[in-house]
Design a protein around this motif. Sequence first.
Motif, mmCIF file in Angstrom:
data_model
loop_
_atom_site.group_PDB
_atom_site.id
_atom_site.type_symbol
_atom_site.label_atom_id
_atom_site.label_comp_id
_atom_site.label_asym_id
_atom_site.label_seq_id
_atom_site.Cartn_x
_atom_site.Cartn_y
_atom_site.Cartn_z
ATOM 1 N N THR A 29 1.051 -1.413 -0.026
ATOM 2 C CA THR A 29 0.109 -0.345 -0.053
ATOM 3 C C THR A 29 0.639 0.970 -0.070
ATOM 4 O OG1 THR A 29 -0.350 -0.102 2.487
ATOM 5 C CG2 THR A 29 -2.046 -0.938 1.035
ATOM 6 N N TRP A 30 2.256 1.320 0.553
ATOM 7 C CA TRP A 30 3.115 2.244 0.861
ATOM 8 C C TRP A 30 3.712 2.458 -1.040
ATOM 9 C CZ3 TRP A 30 7.628 -0.283 -0.301
ATOM 10 C CH2 TRP A 30 7.708 -1.089 -0.105
ATOM 11 N N CYS A 31 3.672 1.612 -1.825
ATOM 12 C CA CYS A 31 4.182 1.879 -3.013
ATOM 13 C C CYS A 31 3.445 2.674 -4.187
ATOM 14 C CB CYS A 31 4.744 0.353 -3.400
ATOM 15 S SG CYS A 31 5.267 -0.244 -5.076
ATOM 16 N N GLY A 32 3.950 3.717 -4.398
ATOM 17 C CA GLY A 32 3.035 4.711 -4.855
ATOM 18 C C GLY A 32 3.154 4.147 -6.677
ATOM 19 N N PRO A 33 4.042 4.099 -7.271
ATOM 20 C CA PRO A 33 4.293 2.846 -8.685
ATOM 21 C C PRO A 33 3.416 2.097 -8.833
ATOM 22 C CG PRO A 33 6.226 3.717 -7.892
ATOM 23 C CD PRO A 33 5.764 3.844 -6.722
ATOM 24 N N LYS A 52 0.639 1.746 -7.146
ATOM 25 C CA LYS A 52 -0.591 1.836 -7.673
ATOM 26 C C LYS A 52 -1.325 2.185 -8.887
ATOM 27 C CE LYS A 52 -2.760 5.041 -5.150
ATOM 28 N NZ LYS A 52 -2.432 6.569 -4.663
ATOM 29 N N ILE A 53 -0.129 2.818 -10.195
ATOM 30 C CA ILE A 53 -0.817 2.959 -11.312
ATOM 31 C C ILE A 53 -0.828 2.073 -12.624
ATOM 32 C CG2 ILE A 53 0.813 3.349 -13.619
ATOM 33 C CD1 ILE A 53 2.672 5.508 -12.001
ATOM 34 N N GLU A 82 3.702 -5.137 5.695
ATOM 35 C CA GLU A 82 3.839 -6.054 7.202
ATOM 36 C C GLU A 82 2.190 -4.998 7.904
ATOM 37 O OE1 GLU A 82 7.346 -3.359 7.904
ATOM 38 O OE2 GLU A 82 8.740 -4.757 6.831
ATOM 39 N N LEU A 111 9.607 -3.429 -5.931
ATOM 40 C CA LEU A 111 7.997 -2.940 -5.476
ATOM 41 C C LEU A 111 8.080 -1.857 -6.675
ATOM 42 C CD1 LEU A 111 6.270 -3.418 -2.009
ATOM 43 C CD2 LEU A 111 7.337 -5.235 -3.880
ATOM 44 N N PRO A 112 6.832 -2.570 -7.702
ATOM 45 C CA PRO A 112 6.485 -3.765 -7.905
ATOM 46 C C PRO A 112 6.701 -4.266 -8.601
ATOM 47 C CG PRO A 112 5.423 -1.845 -10.212
ATOM 48 C CD PRO A 112 6.345 -1.517 -8.882
#
Lengths: 169, 162
Positions: free
Chosen positions: A67-71, A73-74, A100, A136-137
């Motif tokens: 959920t903390w990975c901005g890319p 989300k794309i 986590e 990630l991703p």
Amino acid sequence: MQRKAILATILALGVAALGCSSGAPVDVQSELSDQPLPEFSLQDLDGALFTNGDLDGKVALINFWATWCGPCKIEMPWFVDFQRKYKDQGFTVLAISLDEGGWDPVRAFAEEMEFNFPVALGGDPVSEDFGGIYVLPTTLIVDRSGKIAFRHTGLVPKAKYETEIEALL
Amino acid sequence: MRPRSRRSCRSIAIGALLALLAAAAPAQQFGFSAASIEPSAGVRIAEPGTVRVPVAVRIRRGYHINSNRPNEPYLIPTSLSWDKPPFRVESVAYPPAEEVRFDFSDEPLSVYSSRIEIVTTFLVRSAPEGLSELRGRFRFQACNDKSCLPPKTIPVAIPVRR
């Protein structure tokens, strides 16, 4: 004299090898792979077990995200789109979260993004089973025989995934 | 005799090079940190009062880390904490953040890049004997515009001078 030349070459190549390695993981990388899908068993969003057996005979896109990975989300709306478009042809997306913080943030995110595919919670063991997920991703495209055909690190274009999925279906 | 010696020297050379490359490869995956603590000259604690302790953090080019107050709830804030601080922590002051818009966010994100300095103010009532350093932990999570790295906690050690 020749020995000196060889030693000098070792030193030069060694310095070059260390110099080229900034230590940074690769941001975006796509590679062909022929690794078999590892055995895994993960709890999904509904509390049921999702195993590698659930992918038998299917083309699958396995996405490691958080959920903390901005890319990440794309990509999610793309995966929702793929699931809708290819599901009836024996395709599925499996999203494995490496959050986590447990299910709460993942559940909220899945609802917000309107996931229409299985979501599982992973961690270090499953990351290691898949050969180490350090960035990630990370997205794997698996063929119907259970072989990981493509491995992508970082954000890659939607069309690339689409081409690979359609080639395997 | 001479050709054999040349062959063995070449084998040693190739072996050494392969070992070097093998050693360098895992470092790319396991040893990488997008942020690091700059070495500190230390802090002088000799008498009661307030003591300011700066911790400088270098962030790798191309990466950003979230500020200590990210403006999205799902983001992991940067934080500095002290292990069993021998003095009372009066404040931990984080620098102003940059507001940067990325392709993956509708709103600008509150981030740090390049170099930041976090200043902790301790209230010293009496300097304990034998204290040689202040130890803490710096936690952050780094991304660039194409990928993210897992959250990481790295140790902080500030030498104490008298």
